[in-house]
Scaffold this active site. Structure first.
Site, mmCIF file in Angstrom:
data_model
loop_
_atom_site.group_PDB
_atom_site.id
_atom_site.type_symbol
_atom_site.label_atom_id
_atom_site.label_comp_id
_atom_site.label_asym_id
_atom_site.label_seq_id
_atom_site.Cartn_x
_atom_site.Cartn_y
_atom_site.Cartn_z
ATOM 1 N N HIS A 75 7.157 1.856 -4.017
ATOM 2 C CA HIS A 75 7.509 2.173 -5.404
ATOM 3 C C HIS A 75 6.964 1.113 -6.359
ATOM 4 O O HIS A 75 6.471 1.443 -7.434
ATOM 5 C CB HIS A 75 9.029 2.255 -5.587
ATOM 6 C CG HIS A 75 9.614 3.578 -5.255
ATOM 7 N ND1 HIS A 75 9.312 4.742 -5.936
ATOM 8 C CD2 HIS A 75 10.506 3.935 -4.304
ATOM 9 C CE1 HIS A 75 9.991 5.750 -5.416
ATOM 10 N NE2 HIS A 75 10.732 5.290 -4.420
ATOM 11 N N HIS A 110 9.319 1.528 1.972
ATOM 12 C CA HIS A 110 9.453 2.621 1.006
ATOM 13 C C HIS A 110 9.622 2.065 -0.410
ATOM 14 O O HIS A 110 8.944 2.490 -1.346
ATOM 15 C CB HIS A 110 10.663 3.485 1.407
ATOM 16 C CG HIS A 110 10.974 4.593 0.458
ATOM 17 N ND1 HIS A 110 10.753 5.917 0.767
ATOM 18 C CD2 HIS A 110 11.501 4.598 -0.795
ATOM 19 C CE1 HIS A 110 11.138 6.677 -0.249
ATOM 20 N NE2 HIS A 110 11.604 5.892 -1.219
ATOM 21 N N GLU A 111 10.543 1.107 -0.569
ATOM 22 C CA GLU A 111 10.806 0.547 -1.900
ATOM 23 C C GLU A 111 9.624 -0.283 -2.398
ATOM 24 O O GLU A 111 9.302 -0.260 -3.591
ATOM 25 C CB GLU A 111 12.097 -0.279 -1.904
ATOM 26 C CG GLU A 111 13.351 0.486 -1.520
ATOM 27 C CD GLU A 111 13.584 1.771 -2.302
ATOM 28 O OE1 GLU A 111 13.184 1.862 -3.484
ATOM 29 O OE2 GLU A 111 14.165 2.707 -1.723
ATOM 30 N N GLN A 113 11.969 2.636 -10.443
ATOM 31 C CA GLN A 113 12.709 3.903 -10.478
ATOM 32 C C GLN A 113 13.699 3.951 -11.630
ATOM 33 O O GLN A 113 14.172 5.028 -11.994
ATOM 34 C CB GLN A 113 13.451 4.135 -9.165
ATOM 35 C CG GLN A 113 12.522 4.399 -7.991
ATOM 36 C CD GLN A 113 13.314 4.573 -6.718
ATOM 37 O OE1 GLN A 113 13.611 3.601 -6.035
ATOM 38 N NE2 GLN A 113 13.674 5.819 -6.417
ATOM 39 N N CYS A 152 14.234 10.302 -1.269
ATOM 40 C CA CYS A 152 14.006 9.386 -2.390
ATOM 41 C C CYS A 152 14.869 9.807 -3.569
ATOM 42 O O CYS A 152 14.937 10.999 -3.888
ATOM 43 C CB CYS A 152 12.520 9.423 -2.766
ATOM 44 S SG CYS A 152 12.082 8.312 -4.111
ATOM 45 N N LEU A 153 15.498 8.845 -4.203
ATOM 46 C CA LEU A 153 16.336 9.150 -5.361
ATOM 47 C C LEU A 153 15.515 9.701 -6.517
ATOM 48 O O LEU A 153 16.055 10.372 -7.395
ATOM 49 C CB LEU A 153 17.111 7.898 -5.794
ATOM 50 C CG LEU A 153 18.091 7.351 -4.758
ATOM 51 C CD1 LEU A 153 18.757 6.074 -5.258
ATOM 52 C CD2 LEU A 153 19.124 8.391 -4.378
ATOM 53 N N GLY A 203 18.361 2.375 -1.048
ATOM 54 C CA GLY A 203 17.407 1.470 -1.666
ATOM 55 C C GLY A 203 17.046 1.969 -3.048
ATOM 56 O O GLY A 203 17.098 3.175 -3.324
#
Length: 171
Positions: free
Chosen positions: A141, A137-138, A54, A95-96, A49
């Site tokens: 963000h 999660h996304e 991000q 997480c990226l 994701g």
């Protein structure tokens, strides 16, 4: 398509809240290219994701593909969670934007999410398990929240020390 730079913690931009996507953006070729670039960036990272914030874009959209074969791409524009199940589930999240750090986070096991697809068609999806976790999660963000915010102060401190150590080892 091209790879986009992914913001990393503690970049203050990760705490910004994204604004709704305007209806005219769906017809914009640049928006469609950005979505494609986000998928390529997510797949290369590798991740499941990626939220617009991000990649330093502060509009409410995200891309997700939790399939093992990486062939079920989903776009969520202006997503809203309409329902959350009372059942909770613990997933080990990464997480990226916080590369190499993983922690157990408790979230609703099932959700109903409403959004628009990449072409502006409204849809509603009832999901559970990993996809439900990923959407939540996304979506966090897009609201300037990170998965480490769910951790106790002690666990958050440990996670951030691990991140610092990993960064030093990369240099």
């Amino acid at each position: 398509m091209s790879l986009l730079p992914i913001l990393e913690y503690p970049d203050a931009a990760l705490r910004r809240t994204a604004a709704p996507v305007a209806a005219e953006r769906f017809a914009d070729p640049a928006f469609q290219r950005l979505l494609d670039d986000m998928f390529q960036t997510m797949y290369e990272a590798p991740g499941i994701g990626l939220a617009s914030t991000q990649v330093d874009v502060f509009e409410r959209f995200m891309v997700i593909d939790v399939s093992e074969t990486r062939d079920q791409p989903l776009v969520f524009v202006n997503p809203t969670i309409r329902e959350r199940s009372a059942d909770l589930r613990v997933h080990t999240e990464g997480c990226l934007s916080i590369p190499g750090v993983f922690a157990d986070v408790t979230r609703a096991d099932g959700i109903v999410v409403e959004a628009f697809d990449r072409h502006g068609a409204r849809f509603e999806l009832s999901v559970d398990g990993l996809l439900a976790t990923c959407v939540q999660h996304e979506l966090d963000h897009l609201d300037g929240k990170l998965f480490i915010d769910y951790l106790s102060p002690l666990k958050r401190d440990r996670a951030l020390k691990k991140l610092e150590k990993l960064r030093k080892n990369r240099e």
